[in-house]
Design an enzyme around this catalytic site. Structure first.
Site, mmCIF file in Angstrom:
data_model
loop_
_atom_site.group_PDB
_atom_site.id
_atom_site.type_symbol
_atom_site.label_atom_id
_atom_site.label_comp_id
_atom_site.label_asym_id
_atom_site.label_seq_id
_atom_site.Cartn_x
_atom_site.Cartn_y
_atom_site.Cartn_z
ATOM 1 N N ASP A 41 0.624 -1.183 -0.066
ATOM 2 C CA ASP A 41 0.069 -0.104 -0.103
ATOM 3 C C ASP A 41 0.785 1.385 -0.010
ATOM 4 O O ASP A 41 1.507 1.509 1.068
ATOM 5 C CB ASP A 41 -0.932 -0.013 1.269
ATOM 6 C CG ASP A 41 -1.872 1.083 1.353
ATOM 7 O OD1 ASP A 41 -1.966 1.706 0.114
ATOM 8 O OD2 ASP A 41 -2.798 1.103 2.068
ATOM 9 N N ASP A 42 0.609 1.977 -0.961
ATOM 10 C CA ASP A 42 1.415 3.289 -1.186
ATOM 11 C C ASP A 42 3.030 3.008 -1.310
ATOM 12 O O ASP A 42 3.873 3.844 -0.879
ATOM 13 C CB ASP A 42 1.372 4.221 -0.076
ATOM 14 C CG ASP A 42 -0.179 4.672 0.037
ATOM 15 O OD1 ASP A 42 -0.982 4.403 -0.722
ATOM 16 O OD2 ASP A 42 -0.429 5.578 0.812
ATOM 17 N N CYS A 81 -6.143 4.286 -3.328
ATOM 18 C CA CYS A 81 -6.275 2.893 -2.883
ATOM 19 C C CYS A 81 -7.566 2.223 -3.497
ATOM 20 O O CYS A 81 -7.305 1.121 -4.212
ATOM 21 C CB CYS A 81 -6.581 2.885 -1.487
ATOM 22 S SG CYS A 81 -5.020 2.922 -0.418
ATOM 23 N N ARG A 85 -7.618 -1.040 -6.110
ATOM 24 C CA ARG A 85 -7.843 -2.367 -5.921
ATOM 25 C C ARG A 85 -9.050 -2.968 -6.747
ATOM 26 O O ARG A 85 -9.230 -4.109 -7.006
ATOM 27 C CB ARG A 85 -8.291 -2.558 -4.245
ATOM 28 C CG ARG A 85 -6.805 -2.406 -3.686
ATOM 29 C CD ARG A 85 -7.127 -1.665 -2.180
ATOM 30 N NE ARG A 85 -5.903 -0.971 -1.750
ATOM 31 C CZ ARG A 85 -4.962 -1.514 -0.918
ATOM 32 N NH1 ARG A 85 -5.256 -2.760 -0.625
ATOM 33 N NH2 ARG A 85 -3.744 -0.974 -0.892
ATOM 34 N N LYS A 134 -5.392 -5.760 3.570
ATOM 35 C CA LYS A 134 -6.446 -4.580 3.584
ATOM 36 C C LYS A 134 -7.353 -4.924 2.335
ATOM 37 O O LYS A 134 -6.849 -4.949 1.367
ATOM 38 C CB LYS A 134 -5.655 -3.386 3.493
ATOM 39 C CG LYS A 134 -6.210 -2.041 2.952
ATOM 40 C CD LYS A 134 -5.491 -1.013 2.890
ATOM 41 C CE LYS A 134 -6.121 0.298 2.253
ATOM 42 N NZ LYS A 134 -5.214 1.485 2.256
ATOM 43 N N HIS A 136 -10.590 -2.719 1.631
ATOM 44 C CA HIS A 136 -11.166 -1.384 1.118
ATOM 45 C C HIS A 136 -11.767 -1.225 -0.073
ATOM 46 O O HIS A 136 -11.655 -0.298 -1.032
ATOM 47 C CB HIS A 136 -9.548 -0.530 0.888
ATOM 48 C CG HIS A 136 -9.733 0.884 1.182
ATOM 49 N ND1 HIS A 136 -8.752 1.740 1.291
ATOM 50 C CD2 HIS A 136 -11.021 1.640 1.722
ATOM 51 C CE1 HIS A 136 -9.363 3.304 1.311
ATOM 52 N NE2 HIS A 136 -10.749 3.059 1.760
ATOM 53 N N SER A 159 -8.043 1.675 5.361
ATOM 54 C CA SER A 159 -6.958 1.885 5.505
ATOM 55 C C SER A 159 -6.628 1.948 7.166
ATOM 56 O O SER A 159 -7.421 2.315 7.786
ATOM 57 C CB SER A 159 -6.635 3.514 4.868
ATOM 58 O OG SER A 159 -6.637 3.215 3.480
ATOM 59 N N HIS A 213 1.705 2.653 3.944
ATOM 60 C CA HIS A 213 0.498 3.519 4.057
ATOM 61 C C HIS A 213 0.691 4.118 5.610
ATOM 62 O O HIS A 213 1.006 3.372 6.669
ATOM 63 C CB HIS A 213 -0.874 2.949 4.010
ATOM 64 C CG HIS A 213 -2.120 3.882 3.666
ATOM 65 N ND1 HIS A 213 -2.474 4.609 5.136
ATOM 66 C CD2 HIS A 213 -2.730 4.293 2.801
ATOM 67 C CE1 HIS A 213 -3.370 5.479 4.448
ATOM 68 N NE2 HIS A 213 -3.546 5.278 3.412
ATOM 69 N N ASP A 265 -0.186 -0.316 -4.976
ATOM 70 C CA ASP A 265 -1.611 0.151 -5.370
ATOM 71 C C ASP A 265 -1.797 1.539 -5.702
ATOM 72 O O ASP A 265 -2.654 1.894 -6.538
ATOM 73 C CB ASP A 265 -2.674 0.084 -4.069
ATOM 74 C CG ASP A 265 -2.419 0.882 -2.960
ATOM 75 O OD1 ASP A 265 -1.077 1.276 -2.684
ATOM 76 O OD2 ASP A 265 -3.407 1.448 -2.211
ATOM 77 N N ASN A 266 -0.632 2.353 -5.622
ATOM 78 C CA ASN A 266 -0.437 3.609 -5.984
ATOM 79 C C ASN A 266 1.182 4.211 -5.582
ATOM 80 O O ASN A 266 1.565 3.378 -4.917
ATOM 81 C CB ASN A 266 -1.519 4.649 -5.565
ATOM 82 C CG ASN A 266 -1.820 4.508 -4.071
ATOM 83 O OD1 ASN A 266 -2.735 4.036 -3.757
ATOM 84 N ND2 ASN A 266 -0.571 4.984 -3.345
ATOM 85 N N LYS A 281 1.443 9.881 -5.134
ATOM 86 C CA LYS A 281 0.006 9.270 -4.693
ATOM 87 C C LYS A 281 -1.045 10.639 -5.092
ATOM 88 O O LYS A 281 -0.733 11.539 -4.493
ATOM 89 C CB LYS A 281 -0.072 8.807 -3.512
ATOM 90 C CG LYS A 281 -1.247 8.160 -2.990
ATOM 91 C CD LYS A 281 -1.387 7.907 -1.596
ATOM 92 C CE LYS A 281 -2.907 7.433 -1.135
ATOM 93 N NZ LYS A 281 -2.878 6.983 0.412
HETATM 94 MG MG MG Z 1 -2.612 3.135 -1.377
#
Ligand code: MG
Length: 455
Positions: A41-42, A81, A85, A134, A136, A159, A213, A265-266, A281
């Protein structure tokens, strides 16, 4: 079919009919691969050693890259996010599923049940399906992972900066609030357990890390290890978790028949390294979307490969479906393409163009060489270049950092890319919707956090 092959197939059939041992060997050789998708994540493009990180050590991720292929022009399906996903699990640009905006704890929307996820496809193809980490994509009964194709779920609804933040097994809270310092270790243990229990069947494991994240957290023993502060410690600990998953695959004898994919994811948020790319992001430039991508599958993907062919998170569903012998849904648009040949045969990208959405809007589009940016942000407000009758045209071959526009030099590239944008805009015109406010409403009757009917 050549006669010898025909004979072998016949013999295998006969053997299978009588349940002899040779059938087992035959099954083993033809068994579809296990699939493990690791989504950080991130995590920024430049946060891993394989992409040049110097202040953060990621030996386990680097080993995956050394034993597999690394795509250097791989993009998340969105710059934040939730939509990213949705894109990954459905193979569709997120606006098509109504998931173009982030889900908040007070949100009542989620991934529509009629969307078809990778987990649903693989479950139908005989896979055991599990998710760790996660989610989301909505936190009501009909949106929950176990309603979207996953046999098992161990993780968190959204998150780690959202409240309430509880840890679930299936639909039961097992820790409240989730202890963030322990999450990566718990995830890795749950993933290892899933692998051990399902080693005999083909399995699909979707491992979606909570980190890096914000807020950042690591166990005491992992603190102060990296050269990049707490952020670096968190990425190094995440890498350790990935090492534990690889060890579990090896210990259970399935590492060779498992396709392991790692991505993010980003782009990175307030810390982290987006590599030599512009933006982060949430932005419209490369750094918001371009993320690490590694695929390892011994014997099928040659070790040590690097490819600059463009691909996106939307490609995972068609690619995995093809490997599992599953058919992608025929009754809807799947934007992703099967990139199996990019990974295994070093083929060119199957995409003519890729679109970059920010919520409802196409903010950029790219082909092999050019990236046309239609909108960006300055301070806190959007800058819609189109409204001023212009755009930025970047030449990714000459200037991957998106510093200089070549609109004057290449008007034909602008026209070509704008024709694609016009066609896609027409397709998704009726699908716009308002983003949810990140701030909880005053109304106390609106529930905050998961609303699940039974445990
Ligand atoms: Mg993210």
């Amino acid at each position: 079919m050549p006669p010898m092959k025909h004979l072998a197939a016949l013999l295998a059939l006969v053997a299978a009919g009588f349940g002899h041992a040779p059938a087992q060997a035959q099954d083993e050789a033809q068994r579809p691969p296990n699939i493990v998708v690791i989504l950080a994540d991130d995590l920024g493009w430049g946060d891993i050693g394989a992409n040049g990180a110097r202040l953060i050590a990621t030996p386990n991720i680097d080993r995956l890259a050394a034993e597999g292929i690394r795509l250097t022009s791989f993009y998340a399906g969105a710059n934040v996010c939730t939509p990213s996903r949705a894109a990954l699990l459905t193979g569709r640009y997120p606006i098509r599923s109504g998931m173009q905006h982030v889900v908040f704890p007070h949100s009542d929307f989620g991934l529509p049940p009629e969307e078809v996820t990778i987990a649903e496809l693989l479950k139908d193809a005989g896979y055991k399906t599990g998710m760790v980490g996660k989610w989301h994509l909505g936190h009501r009964d009909e949106f929950w992972p176990t309603a979207q194709g996953f046999d098992e779920f161990y993780g968190v609804p959204y998150s780690n900066d959202m409240q309430p933040f509880d840890l679930y097994r299936h639909k039961t809270v097992v820790q409240s609030p989730a202890e963030q310092r322990e999450l990566t270790d718990r995830y890795a243990a749950a993933a290892s357990d899933f692998i051990a229990r399902h080693r005999a069947a083909p399995f699909f494991l979707y491992y979606a890390e909570t980190f890096p994240h914000l807020p950042l957290a690591v166990p005491e023993a992992a603190a102060g290890q990296s050269g990049a502060g707490l952020y670096g410690d968190v990425v190094e600990h995440l890498d350790e978790g990935i090492g534990r998953i690889m060890a579990a695959l090896e210990a259970n004898g399935v590492a060779d028949n498992t396709l392991v994919i790692l991505t993010s994811d980003n782009g990175p948020w307030f810390e982290g390294d987006q590599g030599a790319f512009r933006g982060r992001k949430g932005g419209t430039h490369e750094g918001g979307f371009r993320v690490p991508f590694i695929a390892r599958w011994p014997g099928r993907i040659a070790p040590g490969g690097v490819s600059g062919e463009m691909a996106m998170g939307i490609d995972l569903l068609p690619t995995i479906a093809a490997l599992a012998g599953a058919q992608v849904p025929q009754d809807r648009t799947i934007d992703g393409r099967n990139i199996g040949k990019v990974l295994m045969e070093r083929a060119p990208s199957p995409h003519e163009v890729l679109f970059f959405f920010d919520g409802n809007d196409i903010v950029a589009v790219r082909d092999r060489r050019f990236r046309l940016v239609l909108s960006t942000f300055y301070r806190t407000f959007p800058v819609p270049f189109e409204r001023f009758g212009t755009a930025l045209l970047f030449d990714l071959e000459r200037d991957p950092m998106e510093r200089f526009s070549y609109l004057r030099e290449h008007p034909e590239a602008r026209d070509r890319l704008m024709a694609h944008v016009a066609a896609m805009r027409k397709e998704v015109a009726g699908l716009r919707k308002e983003p949810a406010s990140p701030f909880p409403p005053d109304d106390p009757t609106i529930p905050k956090g998961p609303v699940l009917s039974h445990h």
